[in-house]
Design a protein around this motif. Sequence first.
Motif, PDB file in Angstrom:
ATOM      1  N   THR A   1     -10.396   4.544  -4.964  1.00 10.53           N
ATOM      2  CA  THR A   1      -9.286   3.675  -5.386  1.00 10.53           C
ATOM      3  C   THR A   1      -9.168   2.469  -4.452  1.00 10.53           C
ATOM      4  O   THR A   1      -8.985   1.333  -4.904  1.00 10.53           O
ATOM      5  CB  THR A   1      -7.966   4.474  -5.395  1.00 10.53           C
ATOM      6  N   LEU A   2      -9.276   2.738  -3.158  1.00 10.61           N
ATOM      7  CA  LEU A   2      -9.244   1.634  -2.186  1.00 10.61           C
ATOM      8  C   LEU A   2     -10.301   0.585  -2.540  1.00 10.61           C
ATOM      9  O   LEU A   2     -10.014  -0.618  -2.538  1.00 10.61           O
ATOM     10  CB  LEU A   2      -9.496   2.166  -0.766  1.00 10.61           C
ATOM     11  N   PHE A   3     -11.511   1.041  -2.840  1.00 13.24           N
ATOM     12  CA  PHE A   3     -12.591   0.084  -3.114  1.00 13.24           C
ATOM     13  C   PHE A   3     -12.292  -0.730  -4.381  1.00 13.24           C
ATOM     14  O   PHE A   3     -12.576  -1.931  -4.431  1.00 13.24           O
ATOM     15  CB  PHE A   3     -13.936   0.799  -3.248  1.00 13.24           C
ATOM     16  N   ASP A   4     -11.739  -0.082  -5.416  1.00 14.61           N
ATOM     17  CA  ASP A   4     -11.347  -0.821  -6.637  1.00 14.61           C
ATOM     18  C   ASP A   4     -10.354  -1.939  -6.276  1.00 14.61           C
ATOM     19  O   ASP A   4     -10.502  -3.079  -6.700  1.00 14.61           O
ATOM     20  CB  ASP A   4     -10.671   0.120  -7.648  1.00 14.61           C
ATOM     21  N   GLU A   5      -9.346  -1.564  -5.507  1.00 10.27           N
ATOM     22  CA  GLU A   5      -8.283  -2.530  -5.181  1.00 10.27           C
ATOM     23  C   GLU A   5      -8.799  -3.614  -4.225  1.00 10.27           C
ATOM     24  O   GLU A   5      -8.420  -4.781  -4.315  1.00 10.27           O
ATOM     25  CB  GLU A   5      -7.095  -1.788  -4.551  1.00 10.27           C
ATOM     26  N   TRP A   6      -9.663  -3.199  -3.315  1.00 14.04           N
ATOM     27  CA  TRP A   6     -10.194  -4.130  -2.307  1.00 14.04           C
ATOM     28  C   TRP A   6     -11.045  -5.203  -2.991  1.00 14.04           C
ATOM     29  O   TRP A   6     -10.915  -6.394  -2.731  1.00 14.04           O
ATOM     30  CB  TRP A   6     -11.023  -3.349  -1.294  1.00 14.04           C
TER      31      TRP A   6
ATOM     32  N   SER B   1      -4.242   7.011   1.324  1.00 12.20           N
ATOM     33  CA  SER B   1      -3.476   7.946   0.490  1.00 12.20           C
ATOM     34  C   SER B   1      -2.323   7.296  -0.269  1.00 12.20           C
ATOM     35  O   SER B   1      -1.786   7.893  -1.185  1.00 12.20           O
ATOM     36  CB  SER B   1      -2.946   9.089   1.357  1.00 12.20           C
ATOM     37  N   GLN B   2      -1.895   6.097   0.141  1.00  8.03           N
ATOM     38  CA  GLN B   2      -0.726   5.497  -0.518  1.00  8.03           C
ATOM     39  C   GLN B   2      -0.970   4.037  -0.836  1.00  8.03           C
ATOM     40  O   GLN B   2      -1.470   3.280  -0.005  1.00  8.03           O
ATOM     41  CB  GLN B   2       0.505   5.602   0.397  1.00  8.03           C
ATOM     42  N   SER B   3      -0.545   3.669  -2.008  1.00  6.29           N
ATOM     43  CA  SER B   3      -0.781   2.323  -2.515  1.00  6.29           C
ATOM     44  C   SER B   3      -0.279   1.225  -1.564  1.00  6.29           C
ATOM     45  O   SER B   3      -0.964   0.247  -1.298  1.00  6.29           O
ATOM     46  CB  SER B   3      -0.131   2.249  -3.897  1.00  6.29           C
TER      47      SER B   3
END
Length: 359
Positions: free
Chosen positions: A151-156, A109-111
């Motif tokens: 979003t997690l997957f994009d950043e990961w 939930s948080q960056s």
Amino acid sequence: MAPTIPTLFLLFLSSKFPYSTAQTWIQSGYWFSGSGFPVSDINSALFTHLICAFAGLNNSTYQLSISSSDAQSFSNFTSTVKQKNPTVTTLLAIGGGSVKFSTFSSMVSQSEFRKSFIDSSIETARSYGFNGLDFWWVSVNTSSEMTNMATLFDEWRLAIELESRNSSGSPLILTMAVRYSPLLDNASFPIESVQKNLNWVHVTASDYYLPTWWNYTAAFAALYAPESDMSTDYGINTWINSGLPANKLVLGLPFYGYAWTLVNPDDNSVGAPAKGAAITDEGDMSYKEIKGYIQRHGAVTEYDATYVMNYCVVGSSWIAYDDVDVVKIKVAYAKKMNLLGYFVWQVPNDDDWVLSQAG
Ligand SMILES: *[C@@H]1O[C@H](CO)[C@@H](O)[C@H](O)[C@H]1NC(C)=O
Ligand SMILES: *[C@@H]1O[C@H](CO)[C@@H](O)[C@H](O)[C@H]1NC(C)=O
Ligand SMILES: *[C@@H]1O[C@H](CO)[C@@H](O)[C@H](O)[C@H]1NC(C)=O
Ligand SMILES: *[C@@H]1O[C@H](CO)[C@@H](O)[C@H](O)[C@H]1NC(C)=O
Ligand SMILES: *[C@@H]1O[C@H](CO)[C@@H](O)[C@H](O)[C@H]1NC(C)=O
Ligand SMILES: *[C@@H]1O[C@H](CO)[C@@H](O)[C@H](O)[C@H]1NC(C)=O
Ligand SMILES: *[C@@H]1O[C@H](CO)[C@@H](O)[C@H](O)[C@H]1NC(C)=O
């Protein structure tokens, strides 16, 4: 002018399948540390990939946690399984029963929480010698969780690509264990992010019915079901029709079964009235335990071609499971559907490697 590194990097990221080198047929297996099965006893020559389960997640730092009792076997995992198969690829699974669903929900939930998790996952994979990471958040079930997970997957993926440039090693493989179908009551899996960022997904194609909540005997891992959506064929087609290419799907094979208690031992077909689990608290038994039980009781085993499953009856106990021929049919199905391969849960449950060899 020669492109600068950032330009090259952007070109690299914008290409559609940045990390796809033609992946060959995957024959993967989980090893769960709670099984107590020695890693050195795994017949790793029968697998292309082996997955070590599980690293946990600290609920305040969102970093990976590996219990002190697991640390030694996890750090030896890759070198040990490579002794019998030098080309086997290893992944570390993150999650499982010890991580509360709320911890995952909060992490995505948080960056800053995501960053802590991602950095820790990459560092842990490298320091323990794994070739990749497998995300095991089976309880993800709301649309906001799905959005945050995308979003997690994009950043990961971005972090993994950056790290591999820095370390000059191959990028870590990134996978997830998913439900049999991407469509939940009020949410659906973020197909686009999954396709873009994950190498593949492990489709958990079992536990459609459990003896503890279903008062009828049932095909808990039905390949087909004539009058129901609870089947592997339905789930796989739903993933593909939702837009995930078949070659991102790895099919789950249960090396276990479930025992129900029959209401009437003479009424013992699939769908007969039952009243809870038999033999164990939840009715779950490993394939090895089921074979031993059948042998000790001289039980007659049945094959049901409608659902593609085996079962046997001993008194009022009714046990559903997949034997060698069912495994062969499911593997042939995965090939026919052009899936990427199969995985088994879990390797220590096999009996003298007969199921692993059937794949
Ligand atoms: C999580 O990490 C913090 C900081 O390292 C530590 O104090 C705490 O005990 C950990 N929590 C659990 C449940 O292990
Ligand atoms: C974190 O885990 C510890 C140990 O299980 C527990 O005592 C604590 O209440 C948890 N904290 C949160 C915020 O969930
Ligand atoms: C891990 O490997 C080390 C060095 O090879 C060995 O001494 C140790 O016994 C192994 N530990 C386990 C739990 O396998
Ligand atoms: C999501 O799953 C959690 C844990 O299984 C459960 O407590 C919660 O009620 C579920 N929420 C929805 C909307 O299904
Ligand atoms: C890459 O290496 C540099 C220099 O060692 C370091 O400052 C940077 O944090 C690293 N970046 C990543 C993503 O690991
Ligand atoms: C789905 O959403 C509806 C409306 O918000 C709600 O009533 C229902 O309980 C939800 N179903 C699940 C399984 O969470
Ligand atoms: C299923 O059986 C249990 C007893 O084992 C009973 O308590 C429960 O009411 C039954 N559920 C249904 C839906 O019939």
